[in-house]
Design a protein around this motif. Structure first.
Motif, PDB file in Angstrom:
ATOM      1  N   PRO A  50      -3.049 -24.908  64.651  1.00 16.58           N
ATOM      2  CA  PRO A  50      -2.345 -25.619  65.711  1.00 16.58           C
ATOM      3  C   PRO A  50      -1.703 -24.638  66.687  1.00 16.58           C
ATOM      4  O   PRO A  50      -1.345 -23.519  66.323  1.00 16.58           O
ATOM      5  N   THR A  51      -1.567 -25.086  67.909  1.00 10.70           N
ATOM      6  CA  THR A  51      -0.854 -24.301  68.917  1.00 10.70           C
ATOM      7  C   THR A  51       0.489 -24.972  69.172  1.00 10.70           C
ATOM      8  O   THR A  51       0.658 -26.161  68.870  1.00 10.70           O
ATOM      9  N   PRO A  52       1.446 -24.264  69.710  1.00  7.98           N
ATOM     10  CA  PRO A  52       2.789 -24.833  69.891  1.00  7.98           C
ATOM     11  C   PRO A  52       2.838 -26.088  70.750  1.00  7.98           C
ATOM     12  O   PRO A  52       3.761 -26.891  70.612  1.00  7.98           O
ATOM     13  N   LEU A  53       1.870 -26.308  71.615  1.00  7.51           N
ATOM     14  CA  LEU A  53       1.917 -27.462  72.507  1.00  7.51           C
ATOM     15  C   LEU A  53       1.155 -28.678  71.985  1.00  7.51           C
ATOM     16  O   LEU A  53       1.040 -29.671  72.687  1.00  7.51           O
ATOM     17  N   GLN A  54       0.648 -28.609  70.779  1.00 11.80           N
ATOM     18  CA  GLN A  54      -0.056 -29.752  70.200  1.00 11.80           C
ATOM     19  C   GLN A  54       0.948 -30.643  69.468  1.00 11.80           C
ATOM     20  O   GLN A  54       1.411 -30.313  68.382  1.00 11.80           O
ATOM     21  N   SER A  55       1.259 -31.778  70.078  1.00 11.26           N
ATOM     22  CA  SER A  55       2.310 -32.650  69.559  1.00 11.26           C
ATOM     23  C   SER A  55       1.930 -33.359  68.261  1.00 11.26           C
ATOM     24  O   SER A  55       2.802 -33.858  67.559  1.00 11.26           O
ATOM     25  N   GLU A  56       0.653 -33.401  67.929  1.00  5.59           N
ATOM     26  CA  GLU A  56       0.240 -34.104  66.709  1.00  5.59           C
ATOM     27  C   GLU A  56       0.541 -33.321  65.433  1.00  5.59           C
ATOM     28  O   GLU A  56       0.372 -33.828  64.331  1.00  5.59           O
ATOM     29  N   TYR A  57       0.973 -32.066  65.572  1.00  4.69           N
ATOM     30  CA  TYR A  57       1.303 -31.243  64.408  1.00  4.69           C
ATOM     31  C   TYR A  57       2.815 -31.154  64.246  1.00  4.69           C
ATOM     32  O   TYR A  57       3.563 -31.100  65.222  1.00  4.69           O
ATOM     33  N   ALA A  58       3.254 -31.098  63.010  1.00  8.23           N
ATOM     34  CA  ALA A  58       4.676 -30.924  62.723  1.00  8.23           C
ATOM     35  C   ALA A  58       5.089 -29.492  63.084  1.00  8.23           C
ATOM     36  O   ALA A  58       4.277 -28.556  63.025  1.00  8.23           O
ATOM     37  N   PHE A  59       6.343 -29.354  63.455  1.00 10.87           N
ATOM     38  CA  PHE A  59       6.867 -28.031  63.812  1.00 10.87           C
ATOM     39  C   PHE A  59       6.681 -27.045  62.659  1.00 10.87           C
ATOM     40  O   PHE A  59       6.343 -25.882  62.873  1.00 10.87           O
ATOM     41  N   LYS A  60       6.867 -27.515  61.444  1.00  8.23           N
ATOM     42  CA  LYS A  60       6.718 -26.663  60.256  1.00  8.23           C
ATOM     43  C   LYS A  60       5.299 -26.082  60.161  1.00  8.23           C
ATOM     44  O   LYS A  60       5.120 -24.908  59.859  1.00  8.23           O
ATOM     45  N   GLU A  61       4.307 -26.903  60.446  1.00  8.82           N
ATOM     46  CA  GLU A  61       2.918 -26.440  60.374  1.00  8.82           C
ATOM     47  C   GLU A  61       2.606 -25.433  61.483  1.00  8.82           C
ATOM     48  O   GLU A  61       1.906 -24.442  61.269  1.00  8.82           O
ATOM     49  N   ILE A  62       3.155 -25.674  62.663  1.00  8.17           N
ATOM     50  CA  ILE A  62       2.961 -24.738  63.780  1.00  8.17           C
ATOM     51  C   ILE A  62       3.601 -23.393  63.455  1.00  8.17           C
ATOM     52  O   ILE A  62       3.004 -22.334  63.682  1.00  8.17           O
ATOM     53  N   MET A  63       4.797 -23.431  62.884  1.00  5.35           N
ATOM     54  CA  MET A  63       5.482 -22.178  62.526  1.00  5.35           C
ATOM     55  C   MET A  63       4.743 -21.442  61.412  1.00  5.35           C
ATOM     56  O   MET A  63       4.634 -20.221  61.440  1.00  5.35           O
ATOM     57  N   LEU A  64       4.226 -22.173  60.449  1.00  5.58           N
ATOM     58  CA  LEU A  64       3.454 -21.543  59.371  1.00  5.58           C
ATOM     59  C   LEU A  64       2.233 -20.831  59.938  1.00  5.58           C
ATOM     60  O   LEU A  64       1.960 -19.680  59.582  1.00  5.58           O
ATOM     61  N   ALA A  65       1.539 -21.489  60.839  1.00  6.38           N
ATOM     62  CA  ALA A  65       0.353 -20.873  61.447  1.00  6.38           C
ATOM     63  C   ALA A  65       0.740 -19.616  62.236  1.00  6.38           C
ATOM     64  O   ALA A  65       0.083 -18.575  62.130  1.00  6.38           O
ATOM     65  N   ALA A  66       1.822 -19.702  63.002  1.00 12.15           N
ATOM     66  CA  ALA A  66       2.252 -18.560  63.812  1.00 12.15           C
ATOM     67  C   ALA A  66       2.690 -17.384  62.935  1.00 12.15           C
ATOM     68  O   ALA A  66       2.336 -16.224  63.209  1.00 12.15           O
ATOM     69  N   LEU A  67       3.444 -17.659  61.879  1.00 16.45           N
ATOM     70  CA  LEU A  67       3.898 -16.593  60.989  1.00 16.45           C
ATOM     71  C   LEU A  67       2.732 -15.951  60.236  1.00 16.45           C
ATOM     72  O   LEU A  67       2.672 -14.723  60.095  1.00 16.45           O
ATOM     73  N   LEU A  68       1.822 -16.767  59.778  1.00 18.05           N
ATOM     74  CA  LEU A  68       0.644 -16.249  59.076  1.00 18.05           C
ATOM     75  C   LEU A  68      -0.206 -15.391  60.008  1.00 18.05           C
ATOM     76  O   LEU A  68      -0.636 -14.295  59.644  1.00 18.05           O
ATOM     77  N   GLN A  69      -0.420 -15.888  61.221  1.00 21.64           N
ATOM     78  CA  GLN A  69      -1.207 -15.128  62.195  1.00 21.64           C
ATOM     79  C   GLN A  69      -0.525 -13.800  62.529  1.00 21.64           C
ATOM     80  O   GLN A  69      -1.174 -12.753  62.564  1.00 21.64           O
ATOM     81  N   GLY A  70       0.772 -13.826  62.733  1.00 16.57           N
ATOM     82  CA  GLY A  70       1.504 -12.600  63.040  1.00 16.57           C
ATOM     83  C   GLY A  70       1.434 -11.585  61.912  1.00 16.57           C
ATOM     84  O   GLY A  70       1.255 -10.385  62.146  1.00 16.57           O
TER      85      GLY A  70
END
Length: 98
Positions: A50-70
């Motif tokens: 998910p990307t930060p601007l995709q409203s269909e995803y929970a904030f928690k899932e977006i942060m998990l993806a961003a932290l994992l990617q980083g």
């Protein structure tokens, strides 16, 4: 621990193209690794992170993806840069950075 010598200007200049190419290769490798990891840890049919601007995803899932990617990008970057510097030192006899 012995004091490290400062790299010569020529070593820094010679290493610059090696660093650029290895950074590009590392970014591509990290991207491929992240996509494979995300496919395995994500739920549902959508394997794209998910990307930060995709409203269909929970904030928690977006942060998990961003932290994992980083974390993956940082780890691959460190590995590629360190091994590139070691290879450069084997070839030239000089460490390229300080």
């Amino acid at each position: 621990m012995p004091a490290a010598r400062q790299p010569s200007t020529s070593a820094k200049l010679l290493y610059r193209p090696v660093g650029i190419v290895s950074s590009i290769a590392g970014g591509l490798l990290a991207s491929m690794i992240f996509k494979q990891v995300w496919k395995r840890v994500s739920r549902g049919d959508n394997a794209d992170p998910p990307t930060p601007l995709q409203s269909e995803y929970a904030f928690k899932e977006i942060m998990l993806a961003a932290l994992l990617q980083g974390a993956i990008f940082a780890g691959v970057k460190a590995l590629i840069q360190r091994q590139g510097a070691k290879g450069f030192q084997r070839v030239t006899g000089e460490w390229p950075g300080s």
